[in-house]
Write an enzyme that holds these catalytic residues in place. Sequence first.
Site, mmCIF file in Angstrom:
data_model
loop_
_atom_site.group_PDB
_atom_site.id
_atom_site.type_symbol
_atom_site.label_atom_id
_atom_site.label_comp_id
_atom_site.label_asym_id
_atom_site.label_seq_id
_atom_site.Cartn_x
_atom_site.Cartn_y
_atom_site.Cartn_z
ATOM 1 N N GLY A 13 -1.745 89.477 30.501
ATOM 2 C CA GLY A 13 -2.717 89.141 29.461
ATOM 3 C C GLY A 13 -3.415 90.370 28.921
ATOM 4 N N ASP A 14 -4.171 90.174 27.831
ATOM 5 C CA ASP A 14 -4.992 91.222 27.206
ATOM 6 C C ASP A 14 -4.180 92.408 26.708
ATOM 7 O OD1 ASP A 14 -7.125 89.605 27.932
ATOM 8 O OD2 ASP A 14 -7.354 90.609 29.862
ATOM 9 N N GLU A 15 -2.960 92.169 26.271
ATOM 10 C CA GLU A 15 -2.086 93.248 25.800
ATOM 11 C C GLU A 15 -2.462 93.700 24.386
ATOM 12 O OE1 GLU A 15 -1.028 90.276 26.820
ATOM 13 O OE2 GLU A 15 0.296 90.514 28.550
ATOM 14 N N LYS A 17 -2.807 90.979 21.833
ATOM 15 C CA LYS A 17 -2.168 89.948 20.994
ATOM 16 C C LYS A 17 -2.992 89.640 19.742
ATOM 17 C CE LYS A 17 -2.222 87.288 24.634
ATOM 18 N NZ LYS A 17 -2.588 88.220 25.705
ATOM 19 N N ASN A 39 -9.574 80.074 28.027
ATOM 20 C CA ASN A 39 -9.409 81.184 28.983
ATOM 21 C C ASN A 39 -8.988 82.455 28.240
ATOM 22 O OD1 ASN A 39 -6.951 79.923 28.384
ATOM 23 N ND2 ASN A 39 -6.110 80.121 30.443
ATOM 24 N N GLY A 41 -9.037 85.402 25.355
ATOM 25 C CA GLY A 41 -10.017 86.147 24.562
ATOM 26 C C GLY A 41 -9.221 87.135 23.735
ATOM 27 N N HIS A 42 -9.069 86.848 22.460
ATOM 28 C CA HIS A 42 -8.237 87.683 21.582
ATOM 29 C C HIS A 42 -9.143 88.449 20.622
ATOM 30 C CE1 HIS A 42 -4.485 84.949 22.324
ATOM 31 N NE2 HIS A 42 -4.990 85.465 23.419
ATOM 32 N N THR A 43 -9.080 89.784 20.728
ATOM 33 C CA THR A 43 -9.988 90.627 19.955
ATOM 34 C C THR A 43 -9.321 91.166 18.704
ATOM 35 O OG1 THR A 43 -10.789 91.326 22.118
ATOM 36 C CG2 THR A 43 -11.645 92.525 20.227
ATOM 37 N N THR A 130 -10.979 81.877 34.970
ATOM 38 C CA THR A 130 -12.034 82.131 33.979
ATOM 39 C C THR A 130 -13.080 81.010 34.016
ATOM 40 O OG1 THR A 130 -10.813 80.945 32.268
ATOM 41 C CG2 THR A 130 -10.433 83.327 32.418
ATOM 42 N N GLN A 231 -2.583 84.502 27.280
ATOM 43 C CA GLN A 231 -2.284 85.040 28.626
ATOM 44 C C GLN A 231 -1.044 85.944 28.531
ATOM 45 O OE1 GLN A 231 -3.019 81.276 28.563
ATOM 46 N NE2 GLN A 231 -4.985 82.237 28.451
ATOM 47 N N THR A 246 -1.934 81.216 35.534
ATOM 48 C CA THR A 246 -2.652 80.197 34.776
ATOM 49 C C THR A 246 -1.829 78.910 34.856
ATOM 50 O OG1 THR A 246 -3.830 79.717 32.725
ATOM 51 C CG2 THR A 246 -1.664 80.779 32.495
ATOM 52 N N ARG A 312 -11.368 94.846 34.302
ATOM 53 C CA ARG A 312 -9.949 94.589 34.562
ATOM 54 C C ARG A 312 -9.430 95.642 35.538
ATOM 55 N NH1 ARG A 312 -8.990 94.162 28.110
ATOM 56 N NH2 ARG A 312 -9.728 92.036 27.803
HETATM 57 P P1 GDP Z 1 -5.430 89.922 23.871
HETATM 58 O O1 GDP Z 1 -6.033 88.948 24.811
HETATM 59 O O2 GDP Z 1 -3.993 90.188 24.149
HETATM 60 O O3 GDP Z 1 -5.668 89.577 22.424
HETATM 61 O O4 GDP Z 1 -6.187 91.300 24.137
HETATM 62 P P2 GDP Z 1 -7.780 91.504 24.335
HETATM 63 O O5 GDP Z 1 -8.434 91.383 23.013
HETATM 64 O O6 GDP Z 1 -8.288 90.668 25.435
HETATM 65 O O7 GDP Z 1 -7.808 92.984 24.877
HETATM 66 C C1 GDP Z 1 -7.262 94.045 24.173
HETATM 67 C C2 GDP Z 1 -8.357 95.084 23.942
HETATM 68 O O8 GDP Z 1 -7.777 96.297 23.515
HETATM 69 C C3 GDP Z 1 -9.317 94.677 22.824
HETATM 70 O O9 GDP Z 1 -10.582 95.211 23.122
HETATM 71 C C4 GDP Z 1 -8.720 95.349 21.600
HETATM 72 O O10 GDP Z 1 -9.692 95.620 20.599
HETATM 73 C C5 GDP Z 1 -8.210 96.630 22.190
HETATM 74 N N1 GDP Z 1 -7.000 97.192 21.545
HETATM 75 C C6 GDP Z 1 -5.943 96.547 20.986
HETATM 76 N N2 GDP Z 1 -5.000 97.446 20.608
HETATM 77 C C7 GDP Z 1 -5.475 98.671 20.919
HETATM 78 C C8 GDP Z 1 -4.946 100.000 20.816
HETATM 79 O O11 GDP Z 1 -3.841 100.227 20.364
HETATM 80 N N3 GDP Z 1 -5.741 101.012 21.293
HETATM 81 C C9 GDP Z 1 -6.966 100.794 21.834
HETATM 82 N N4 GDP Z 1 -7.654 101.837 22.269
HETATM 83 N N5 GDP Z 1 -7.488 99.551 21.958
HETATM 84 C C10 GDP Z 1 -6.755 98.510 21.513
HETATM 85 P P1 IMO Z 2 -5.566 86.413 27.007
HETATM 86 O O1 IMO Z 2 -4.976 85.375 26.106
HETATM 87 C C1 IMO Z 2 -6.068 87.912 31.071
HETATM 88 C C2 IMO Z 2 -6.235 84.946 34.289
HETATM 89 C C3 IMO Z 2 -7.556 84.761 34.993
HETATM 90 C C4 IMO Z 2 -7.067 84.325 36.355
HETATM 91 C C5 IMO Z 2 -5.857 83.474 36.042
HETATM 92 C C6 IMO Z 2 -6.134 81.983 35.989
HETATM 93 O O2 IMO Z 2 -6.870 86.936 26.534
HETATM 94 O O3 IMO Z 2 -4.586 87.480 27.330
HETATM 95 P P2 IMO Z 2 -7.417 80.365 34.327
HETATM 96 O O4 IMO Z 2 -8.768 80.437 33.701
HETATM 97 O O5 IMO Z 2 -6.303 80.323 33.321
HETATM 98 O O6 IMO Z 2 -7.310 79.274 35.331
HETATM 99 O O7 IMO Z 2 -7.253 81.739 35.147
HETATM 100 O O8 IMO Z 2 -5.396 83.907 34.778
HETATM 101 N N1 IMO Z 2 -6.312 84.798 32.808
HETATM 102 C C7 IMO Z 2 -6.231 85.809 31.948
HETATM 103 N N2 IMO Z 2 -6.158 87.148 32.163
HETATM 104 N N3 IMO Z 2 -6.037 87.437 29.810
HETATM 105 C C8 IMO Z 2 -6.083 86.112 29.576
HETATM 106 O O9 IMO Z 2 -5.926 85.585 28.348
HETATM 107 C C9 IMO Z 2 -6.230 85.224 30.668
HETATM 108 N N4 IMO Z 2 -6.333 83.894 30.804
HETATM 109 C C10 IMO Z 2 -6.368 83.642 32.118
HETATM 110 O O10 IMO Z 2 -8.280 85.959 35.036
HETATM 111 O O11 IMO Z 2 -6.626 85.444 37.081
HETATM 112 MG MG MG Z 3 -7.674 88.770 26.109
#
Ligand code: GDP
Ligand code: IMO
Ligand code: MG
Length: 432
Positions: A13-15, A17, A39, A41-43, A130, A231, A246, A312
């Site tokens: 997750g949190d790549e 997206k 759960n 969180g897309h930024t 979460t 995720q 998840t 993280r």
């Molecule tokens: P998601 O859940 O896959 O949408 O990712 P998150 O939003 O949870 O986490 C990604 C974080 O990295 C966010 O704070 C974004 O603003 C940041 N981000 C995305 N792409 C880049 C990048 O190429 N470089 C940097 N430094 N930050 C980035």
């Molecule tokens: P995005 O879409 C990162 C993790 C939680 C926990 C496990 C199970 O932003 O990438 P849950 O609430 O689904 O029962 O939690 O999965 N988790 C994530 N980690 N990014 C997420 O979403 C996540 N959604 C759930 O931290 O370890």
């Molecule tokens: Mg996220």
Amino acid sequence: MSKVDVLLGLQWGDEGKGKVVDVLTPEYDVIARFQGGPNAGHTLEFNGIKHVLHIIPSGIFHEHKLNIIGNGVLIEPRIFEGEVNALTEKGVDATKNLYISQKAHLILPSHRMLDAANEQAKGNAKIGSTLKGIGPAYTDKIARNGLRVGDIMQSDFLERYELLKCQHLQTAHSLKFDLDAFRVDGMSLAEYEKLWLASIETLRRFKLINSEYFINRCLDEGKRVLAEGAQGSMLDIDFGSYPFVTSSSTITAGVCSGLGVAPSRIGRVIGISKAYCTRVGAGPFPTELFDETGNRLCQLGHEFGATTGRARRCGWLDIPALRYACMLNGVTDLFVTKPDVMNDFAEVKMCTAYEIEGRQTTEIPFEFNTVEIKPVLKSFKGWNEDISRCTDYKALPARLRDYLDELESTVGVRIMAVSISPDRKDVLYKKD
Ligand code: GDP
Ligand code: IMO
Ligand code: MG
């Protein structure tokens, strides 16, 4: 007739997206979430402003593009209302370009209570959920007890709500959960429930559709549809490090059941990976760094959860996990994010294999959670250069391109683009 392209996370997750969906939205007519719920969180960042979405698809800021919350998604009405209101404050009226599947399931306040009760009952074996009610709500869906968005239009909705809530209270009681001490957003269950029930009205303002028909019709008409994952593949209910996962199918297969499209209608699969790894919550993480380098990745990458604010866990890029994810998803294009975080690292490493009990393997073992895994690391000289002004992939430092070439060749999927900042404008496409 067109096909559904898919964009999903290949790690934990949190790549990135949210950012990438926002960047790709101009190429599509429809953006559809197919699984997960609050759960996620897309930024997204543009014009110096940061937005975080949880349930609403990341195409919402493009007013002429349609966004769909598919049947595979879970909706928590009160959190949804908060997102809608935050968008309104930014001048975005989501009622205009967001449709919701009638078949999407609802997260009740008592699902959130059960999430907390289950975690508490697990003691040291906590998942690190979460606490948004994901596990309990999907459990009710599979057990055929759930309430769906379409049910809010039925006259017996409140009756069914009460019945389900009573079942949940009984379960919490049997787990010896202290209900009096339980708080959701600082409120007791009863206080939160009032707000939750009121927020059902917000949901009623949206167009509730049979999204499977709608999406298939869009495809018949040649419209371009992008499915947005939540995720990551390593958190998948079947293939992740169970039980530290998840509760949904986070891989391409989840698009078919989460939107109602046939496998033959899947087109490109864009997989996102950070240039390193992070994981939030418990569970195995072979390349995790417990030293200063891990701390630097966390600080420089601002690796704090967009949903929970938790720090993280950080580590080097894990190629065996990435190859596994590409295999499961049928990834056709790789999108690499955040190499900029390692701009001033003297050395960058990549895990090419796992050493388990003296033997090397490039496969994820069944005993992923229980055996000791030593990552076999390949070292690269850092590029030691600020890449923030690069506007062309070819202008990236040679050492960074070497690192990306190695990633591409070991994973066996071509890199489509690299993201070098949180902002919408900073994406470098790799043209062969
Ligand atoms: P998601 O859940 O896959 O949408 O990712 P998150 O939003 O949870 O986490 C990604 C974080 O990295 C966010 O704070 C974004 O603003 C940041 N981000 C995305 N792409 C880049 C990048 O190429 N470089 C940097 N430094 N930050 C980035
Ligand atoms: P995005 O879409 C990162 C993790 C939680 C926990 C496990 C199970 O932003 O990438 P849950 O609430 O689904 O029962 O939690 O999965 N988790 C994530 N980690 N990014 C997420 O979403 C996540 N959604 C759930 O931290 O370890
Ligand atoms: Mg996220």
